[in-house]
Write an enzyme that holds these catalytic residues in place. Structure first.
Site, PDB file in Angstrom:
ATOM      1  N   ASP A   1       1.396   4.685   2.369  1.00  0.00           N
ATOM      2  CA  ASP A   1       0.976   5.289   3.639  1.00  0.00           C
ATOM      3  C   ASP A   1       1.355   6.764   3.679  1.00  0.00           C
ATOM      4  OD1 ASP A   1       0.456   2.585   5.141  1.00  0.00           O
ATOM      5  OD2 ASP A   1       2.477   2.383   4.317  1.00  0.00           O
TER       6      ASP A   1
ATOM      7  N   ASP B   1      -3.281   4.385   2.783  1.00  0.00           N
ATOM      8  CA  ASP B   1      -3.624   4.722   4.171  1.00  0.00           C
ATOM      9  C   ASP B   1      -3.335   6.199   4.396  1.00  0.00           C
ATOM     10  OD1 ASP B   1      -4.257   2.095   4.738  1.00  0.00           O
ATOM     11  OD2 ASP B   1      -2.357   1.651   5.744  1.00  0.00           O
TER      12      ASP B   1
ATOM     13  N   ASP C   1       0.853  -1.184   0.000  1.00  0.00           N
ATOM     14  CA  ASP C   1       0.000   0.000   0.000  1.00  0.00           C
ATOM     15  C   ASP C   1       0.891   1.236   0.000  1.00  0.00           C
ATOM     16  OD1 ASP C   1       1.097   0.218   2.514  1.00  0.00           O
ATOM     17  OD2 ASP C   1      -0.806   0.285   3.600  1.00  0.00           O
TER      18      ASP C   1
HETATM   19  N1  CTP Z   1       0.989   0.974  11.610  1.00  0.00           N
HETATM   20  C1  CTP Z   1       0.393   1.354  12.785  1.00  0.00           C
HETATM   21  N2  CTP Z   1      -0.912   1.053  13.018  1.00  0.00           N
HETATM   22  C2  CTP Z   1      -1.637   0.377  12.095  1.00  0.00           C
HETATM   23  C3  CTP Z   1      -1.051  -0.024  10.892  1.00  0.00           C
HETATM   24  C4  CTP Z   1       0.286   0.295  10.684  1.00  0.00           C
HETATM   25  O1  CTP Z   1       1.039   1.969  13.608  1.00  0.00           O
HETATM   26  N3  CTP Z   1      -2.917   0.101  12.344  1.00  0.00           N
HETATM   27  C5  CTP Z   1       2.387   1.336  11.367  1.00  0.00           C
HETATM   28  C6  CTP Z   1       3.274   0.146  11.529  1.00  0.00           C
HETATM   29  O2  CTP Z   1       4.243   0.429  12.472  1.00  0.00           O
HETATM   30  C7  CTP Z   1       3.908  -0.051  10.182  1.00  0.00           C
HETATM   31  C8  CTP Z   1       3.592   1.213   9.397  1.00  0.00           C
HETATM   32  O3  CTP Z   1       2.513   1.815  10.061  1.00  0.00           O
HETATM   33  O4  CTP Z   1       5.275  -0.178  10.325  1.00  0.00           O
HETATM   34  C9  CTP Z   1       3.260   0.899   7.978  1.00  0.00           C
HETATM   35  O5  CTP Z   1       2.358  -0.171   7.949  1.00  0.00           O
HETATM   36  P1  CTP Z   1       2.127  -1.070   6.660  1.00  0.00           P
HETATM   37  O6  CTP Z   1       1.659  -0.239   5.535  1.00  0.00           O
HETATM   38  O7  CTP Z   1       1.246  -2.184   7.079  1.00  0.00           O
HETATM   39  O8  CTP Z   1       3.553  -1.714   6.398  1.00  0.00           O
HETATM   40  P2  CTP Z   1       4.788  -1.220   5.546  1.00  0.00           P
HETATM   41  O9  CTP Z   1       5.946  -1.251   6.450  1.00  0.00           O
HETATM   42  O10 CTP Z   1       4.493   0.076   4.876  1.00  0.00           O
HETATM   43  O11 CTP Z   1       4.956  -2.371   4.477  1.00  0.00           O
HETATM   44  P3  CTP Z   1       4.218  -2.515   3.070  1.00  0.00           P
HETATM   45  O12 CTP Z   1       5.218  -2.139   2.059  1.00  0.00           O
HETATM   46  O13 CTP Z   1       3.845  -3.957   2.997  1.00  0.00           O
HETATM   47  O14 CTP Z   1       3.027  -1.621   3.071  1.00  0.00           O
HETATM   48 MN    MN Z   2       2.699   0.365   3.804  1.00  0.00          MN
HETATM   49 MN    MN Z   3      -0.354   0.694   5.588  1.00  0.00          MN
END
Ligand code: CTP
Ligand code: MN
Ligand code: MN
Length: 521
Positions: free
Chosen positions: A356, A445, A354
């Protein structure tokens, strides 16, 4: 790798230069660094050093003088000849970390002792037996090492690797992928089987190997690496010997693992739903999708509808394009807003599941802030760019203590959404490259936080999850502080510690700053 903080360098200036101390004991009259030559050494077998760190200069000077008066051999500087290191308010791990950063060579037999031992010696007028209560513990491994917690299991001379990911630099350059892939699969399987302890043990093992600057080639390379339990070591051994692990192979062939992997790849499907579908006998997504008796949440419906797009990862170019869309829209409502890509892309990843974003604005009122995401949603809905959204209202309270839970969710207003990203907006994607559909569904997100909390929110949303977990664990266990995505609270002083930048948060925690691209733990 780790740099010495200037403050630490100057305050311990006198201790930094490890002079090549004599290996053999010698009469203290010959020792030029001794201050009061009038005392005789009664106990020739022990060479003491008292650590100033956290004890302070005055108390250290007092204890040194007292010990010398009682006939103890006390060195002014730490060197390889020292046999007993005495410290106050430091754990064994603190000391090892400190020795590592100062780059001081010490004897592999060095005893790490609490000041209570020295005080008992002073009372007795002679060296007293060192008991477990005197010995400082070095926490190396929480997994399945029966000797964990005992400082006898390791020698301080070994290169120090912290058990906490927030004290390691982990770039995307993973030299031990063959092992970490195996551990990640095992951890995931334990997650699917809701065995949290084993899941965590393998995630930690994987994480520590990702930080190593070398590839493990033989079992002796694993010496001194924390977070590797017997189980993890035996997997490493198998892979070194056979190039693969039979246990990992078995997991990959396991029907339950395969089904959970498949089911959870659908947006909106977690462990509970997977378990239900698996128990009901489902093995494929097409059977599930076409089943008339199942009720899907809106999230799952979107997950199925855009399945192909969502499982194909988001590229950096796509993330940039989404970033532009977010900026354009957010800034029509809050012109002074700061919009930062967080998550994996901030850590330098080339692909993600995703994109963020953290949004904050110095000039906005609570009202503006609260309205922002709804406004953004309305705009995108009007433009037919919104494929799915879940708006979560803020439950943030200024005075709430940070959460003690390592994996707690935060209280900021946020929106989990699926955006329609037109190919023409993505750099390098030519129209003729894509046939049929002119867009791709992308998971996004958006998080909005009060301006004064932006450093905490940024640190919390940059990840990785393992890095975040260990930051909080470190704060709790090593600093008596509570950290979460909103705040840092000092339990000893009973105050909130403010921060404008991530650097300040690391400094509050007494940690060396770790850049985002070194947080891929
Ligand atoms: N996070 C959080 N609370 C959530 C979801 C995520 O605090 N409900 C934080 C986590 O610490 C995470 C960061 O937001 O490290 C990013 O989350 P995520 O998008 O799930 O992971 P990524 O590290 O960005 O990996 P990806 O590339 O798969 O998106
Ligand atoms: Mn992410
Ligand atoms: Mn995320």
């Amino acid at each position: 790798m780790a740099q010495l903080a200037p403050a630490a360098a100057s305050s311990h200036g006198s201790l930094c230069k490890a002079h090549p101390g004599p290996r053999k004991k010698r009469p203290r009259e010959m020792e030029p660094s001794m201050v009061s030559p009038s005392y005789d050494i009664k106990f020739q077998d022990l060479i003491l050093f008292i650590l100033e760190k956290k004890m302070g200069t005055t108390r250290r000077a007092f204890l040194m003088e007292l010990a010398r008066r009682k006939g103890f051999w006390v060195e002014n500087e730490l060197s390889e000849s020292v046999t007993h290191l005495v410290a106050e308010n430091n754990s064994g791990s603190d000391i090892l970390e400190w020795l590592h950063f100062q780059n001081i060579k010490v004897s592999s037999q060095l005893e790490l002792l609490d000041v209570s031992w020295l005080i008992d010696c002073m009372r007795a007028g002679k060296p007293v037996e060192m008991t477990e209560k005197h010995r400082l513990t070095v926490i190396r491994d929480h997994s399945d090492d029966p000797n964990a917690g005992s400082q006898k299991t390791i020698s301080p001379a070994e290169n120090y690797i912290s058990q906490y990911a927030c004290q390691r630099r982990t770039t995307l350059n993973n030299c031990n992928r063959i092992f970490t892939d195996a551990f990640d699969i095992l951890a995931e399987n334990f997650e699917f089987r809701e065995n949290e302890t084993s899941c965590l043990a393998f995630m930690r093992a994987s994480s520590v190997l990702k930080s190593l600057p070398f590839t493990i080639l033989s079992m002796k390379d694993t010496k001194g690496i924390p977070c590797l339990g017997d189980k993890a070591k035996s997997i490493i051994e198998d892979i070194i010997e056979d190039g693969e692990s039979s246990e990992v192979k078995a997991v990959l062939n396991d029907e339950r693992y395969q089904c959970f992997k498949l089911f959870t790849s659908v947006f909106g499907v977690g462990l509970k739903t997977s378990e239900k579908w698996f128990q009901m006998g489902f093995r494929t997504l097409s059977k599930i999708k076409s089943d008339k008796t199942l009720n899907f949440t809106n999230m799952q419906k979107a997950g199925f509808r855009y399945y192909e797009d969502l499982v194909s990862c988001v590229t950096r170019e796509e993330a940039e394009a989404v970033s532009l869309m977010v900026k354009e829209t957010v800034q029509t409502f809050l012109p002074d807003a700061f919009i930062t890509i967080t998550g994996g892309f901030r850590r330098g990843k080339k692909i993600g599941h995703d994109v963020d974003f953290l949004i904050t604005s110095p000039g906005s009122t609570e009202q503006d802030e609260q309205q922002l995401l709804q406004n953004v949603i309305n705009t995108w809905e009007r433009k037919k760019l919104l494929l799915y959204y879940d708006l979560v209202e803020s439950t943030f309270e200024k005075l709430k203590l940070p959460s003690r839970k390592v994996d707690a969710l935060d209280h900021f207003q946020k929106c989990f959404l699926i955006l329609k990203l037109h190919h023409q907006r993505v750099a390098g994607t030519k129209a003729n490259q894509q046939e049929g559909k002119a867009w791709k569904a992308v998971r996004v997100d958006l998080i909005v936080c009060p301006y004064e909390r932006r450093a905490f929110a940024l640190l919390g949303w940059t990840g990785s999850r393992q890095f975040e977990r260990d930051l909080r664990r470190y704060a709790t266990h090593e600093r008596k502080m509570i950290l979460d995505n909103h705040a840092l609270y000092d339990k000893t002083k009973r105050i909130f510690l403010k921060a404008e930048t991530e650097e300040e948060i690391f400094a509050h925690l007494g940690l060396d700053y770790i850049d985002p691209w070194e947080r891929n733990a």
